[in-house]
Design a protein around this motif. Sequence first.
Motif, PDB file in Angstrom:
ATOM      1  N   PHE A   1      22.111  73.196  57.646  1.00  0.00           N
ATOM      2  CA  PHE A   1      22.708  73.570  58.927  1.00  0.00           C
ATOM      3  C   PHE A   1      23.271  72.351  59.641  1.00  0.00           C
ATOM      4  CE2 PHE A   1      21.923  73.531  63.518  1.00  0.00           C
ATOM      5  CZ  PHE A   1      22.917  74.412  63.913  1.00  0.00           C
ATOM      6  N   MET A   2      22.497  71.273  59.694  1.00  0.00           N
ATOM      7  CA  MET A   2      22.957  70.087  60.397  1.00  0.00           C
ATOM      8  C   MET A   2      24.183  69.484  59.720  1.00  0.00           C
ATOM      9  SD  MET A   2      20.888  70.133  62.872  1.00  0.00           S
ATOM     10  CE  MET A   2      20.809  68.601  63.745  1.00  0.00           C
ATOM     11  N   LEU A   3      24.186  69.485  58.389  1.00  0.00           N
ATOM     12  CA  LEU A   3      25.348  68.974  57.668  1.00  0.00           C
ATOM     13  C   LEU A   3      26.554  69.869  57.909  1.00  0.00           C
ATOM     14  CD1 LEU A   3      26.668  67.029  55.747  1.00  0.00           C
ATOM     15  CD2 LEU A   3      25.700  68.295  53.832  1.00  0.00           C
ATOM     16  N   TRP A   4      26.329  71.184  57.911  1.00  0.00           N
ATOM     17  CA  TRP A   4      27.428  72.103  58.206  1.00  0.00           C
ATOM     18  C   TRP A   4      27.990  71.840  59.601  1.00  0.00           C
ATOM     19  CZ3 TRP A   4      27.014  75.622  62.293  1.00  0.00           C
ATOM     20  CH2 TRP A   4      28.144  76.441  62.471  1.00  0.00           C
ATOM     21  N   LEU A   5      27.108  71.607  60.567  1.00  0.00           N
ATOM     22  CA  LEU A   5      27.562  71.388  61.935  1.00  0.00           C
ATOM     23  C   LEU A   5      28.418  70.132  62.037  1.00  0.00           C
ATOM     24  CD1 LEU A   5      27.516  72.343  64.832  1.00  0.00           C
ATOM     25  CD2 LEU A   5      25.335  71.159  65.151  1.00  0.00           C
TER      26      LEU A   5
END
Length: 520
Positions: free
Chosen positions: A242-246
């Motif tokens: 999720f953090m990488l996607w963000l």
Amino acid sequence: MAQDSIFIGGGGEGYAEPEELLLKYGNRHGLIAGATGTGKTITMQIMAEEFSRAGVPVFLTDIKGDVGGMAVAGTPRESFQKRADQIGLGALSYAAMPVVFWDLFGQFGHPVRTTMAEMGPLLLSRILELTEAQEGVINVAFRLSDEQGWPILDLADLRAILQFLAENREEMSARYGNVTTASIGAIQRRLLVLENQGAANFFGEPALDIKDLMLTTPQGQGRVNILHAARLMETPRLYATFMLWLMSELFEELPEVGDAEKPKLVFFFDEAHLLFDGAPKALVDKVQQVARLIRSKGVGVYFITQNPDDVPEDVLGQLGNRVQHALRAFTARDQQALRRAAQTYRPNPRFDTEAAIREVGVGEAVTSFLEAKGVPGVVERTLIRPPASAMGPCDEAIRRQVIVSSPLAGKYDTAVDRDSAQEMLARRADQAAREAERFERDRGEDEHSRGRRYSPGGSSRSRRVEEEDAPRRRSSPSRSRSSRSDTVMDAFTKSVARSIGTRAGSAIVRGVLGGLFRGR
């Protein structure tokens, strides 16, 4: 304090030099490191406060549920004022921050969602820990989605396309490469595990609009977006992805701004080691790329972790603003890590950096921030300033009040299930089933009509005509082909008829009839 900087703290050990982070270098990324209990979370909190006061929106993760107190003004403490006097900050003012609460599961904040299509096959394969062959099947599913116009928005959509691939695997393998039932089955099982972890809430619509993370108050203060991640930490793969996607979304969506006076957004990534532990090289390369290029979009990324060694060297080399809390050196490996950490700082002749990192107390750190022309500053021993907002968790009643009064209240609260791959494939299956039923009905009526012509009650003339035509029908090639076709369709229709009316039957019809009625 200069207007173009944020105040982090003052010198310890008798030194009074203030440590400030220049806003124009706030997008040059940073590191907050240190052993458990040394004050990393409070450092993150005061940096978030100072960026917010400077008009910079902030996004941070609340790993243990103890950052939500930023929504409440802090309580005056004698020790805080003593620290403020010691570092030259003066009289403390306590205030609540303009907080926006978020939660992937929608329980402790506004729901955070994205679609499968926005996540993409690479990051999705990272979540599911797929093999190369299984990742290839995921890529085929997304390629088929694009070609056929079947949007993959949630888990149900991906499952529907995988089911279609399974039932049409020979045709799909010939077109895209080998698609095996073993790979599809493995992916389906991983999706089930992911769903059991609560990821079904994450994939869907309305998807998060990145602009909603970059809001300011009417007074010009940057809003502090806090992601409740206590439950999310139970699924570290989902958290890291999720953090990488963000970060990837920020990089793709935001325009180039070059060297701005201050960042457009500052992003604090707690427990950063989760992003890199066991990650494939392709994904580590992606993080390095984002970290290297996203600063030109005006976004600063600050990694919070226990040891600088948790961050790959190529990423670590791009972190110009550093706050190093105490490191413990109990083992030979710890001593090597401590030595490497000390070597990354510009030396200060007043003290030994390695000894300082080992000796600093709670609330104290070894710091270095970029100076004019982006040159790393000389390392300093720094007493971190006290926070203005409350430390610790937020009361549930206050949290609910903040969520209800948020400028985003109601925008993401209700999930939307629009027409997508699952519904489209279901309609296709229903249409195919109706076609099969109509064919069976028409064929039955035709057989009944022929039976009447041959019945004893039929006219002698009709029987004579049929008898005269019989040799011609037997010798007709078209009639022979029709008979063979009828035989094939008999078996086909009986198979379909046995399947109609059940969910399993719908799945079979969806695949078998999909090719037959593709043009309808």
